[in-house]
Design a protein around this motif. Structure first.
Motif: not given
Length: 312
Positions: A81-83, A87-93, A110-119
């Motif tokens: 069910x991931x969104x 991802x920012x929670x996993x990176x922070x951990x 495809x890594x781009x959306x995850x950078x924006x989410x973290x930012x």
């Protein structure tokens, strides 16, 4: 150290067990005694082994690159069910586990959306710099000029991810896992790159920086347990991301977007529209580069940019 050797032998892989019991797999590249740290978010479908492409460039700039498998790819546990915003929670951990107080996030394709989410989710006191190279953007910005197979995937995946998984596994995954006939897998990937625009095909043909071996190892690792994780990711790309770009507050000299003018995986118009929704970001178009060529040929330059932002 030869990046192709790193990719083929997977020398630096480690795992973190997250609070919910999932495994997060990652590998380190670049400087062994770093002055700076950056998390690298791979393309699609891909894995942590893609970080080998940036090994030499990262080492040159004193950056340790932590390349992370997203859920359902490589050795990271599938998260049904991931969104994108999870991802920012996993990176922070992972950053907490590695005791890294400040870092950059770098994402290609495809890594781009995850950078924006973290930012969007992390404070600038923690995430100091964000770099997106040839990143994909919300499909509402328009897919005109995009490769047909990519447009079809983004349209189908939100509704029938199982069909997308089956198609991806049939076209690539089965060959990647067939260790008895490696020539079939090599021919499959070679055909895929030969069909790309000239500059991207040239990176494959010229084997720039050991590109071929890295891609073969990277894609094999990504699909080793099937294509379900990759199809779920395609579903996320083609759906609402859970936030809009104009909600992202950009701080000066902390977000950079580079894109190739000849990119057909993600048309440059898409990136230009995205940058307009992110006032304060630095956008740079490279007219003579495509999708892959930008990531590979400009690695030293965009990592230098990351280092400058981290030192700002």
């Amino acid at each position: 150290m030869d990046p192709a050797k790193i990719a083929s032998q997977d020398l630096n892989s480690k795992q973190l067990v997250l609070a919910d019991g999932r495994i997060l797999s990652y590998a380190t590249f670049g400087a062994s005694s770093p002055s700076h740290y950056a998390f690298y978010f791979h393309s699609f479908p891909a894995s942590r082994l893609e970080g080998a492409m940036l090994h030499d460039a990262a080492a040159t700039h004193g950056i340790q690159l932590i390349a992370v498998d997203r859920p359902g790819m490589g050795s990271s546990t599938f998260q049904p069910q991931r969104r994108i915003l999870d991802w920012p929670l996993d990176v922070t951990a992972l950053a907490d586990h590695l005791q890294i107080p400040q870092f950059a996030c770098i994402g290609s394709s495809g890594g781009g959306p995850y950078v924006i989410a973290c930012y969007h989710q992390m404070p600038r006191t923690r995430l100091k710099a964000a770099m997106i190279v040839a990143g994909i953007w919300p499909k509402v910005l328009g897919t005109q000029g995009m490769l047909l197979e990519s447009r079809v995937m983004l349209a189908l995946a939100p509704w029938v991810p199982g069909l997308v998984a089956a198609g991806l596994d049939y076209s690539l995954g089965r060959a990647a896992r067939d260790t008895e006939h490696p020539e079939v897998y090599i021919a499959t990937v070679s055909k895929m790159f030969e069909s790309r625009p000239g500059v991207d095909g040239d990176v494959w043909r010229d084997d720039v920086g050991g590109f071929r071996d890295i891609v073969l190892a990277n894609t094999r690792e990504a699909l080793k347990d099937g294509a379900t994780g990759s199809a779920h990711e395609a579903k996320l790309f083609g759906s609402d991301w859970g936030f809009s770009l104009d909600e992202v507050k950009v701080q000066e000299n902390t977000l950079v977007i580079w894109h190739g003018g000849l990119d057909r995986n993600v048309p440059p118009a898409m990136a230009e529209k995205a940058s307009a929704l992110l006032p304060g970001c630095q956008f740079k178009l490279f007219p003579e580069d495509g999708h892959v060529s930008l990531i590979v040929r400009q690695a030293t330059n965009f990592l230098e940019q990351v280092k400058m932002m981290l030192e700002n």
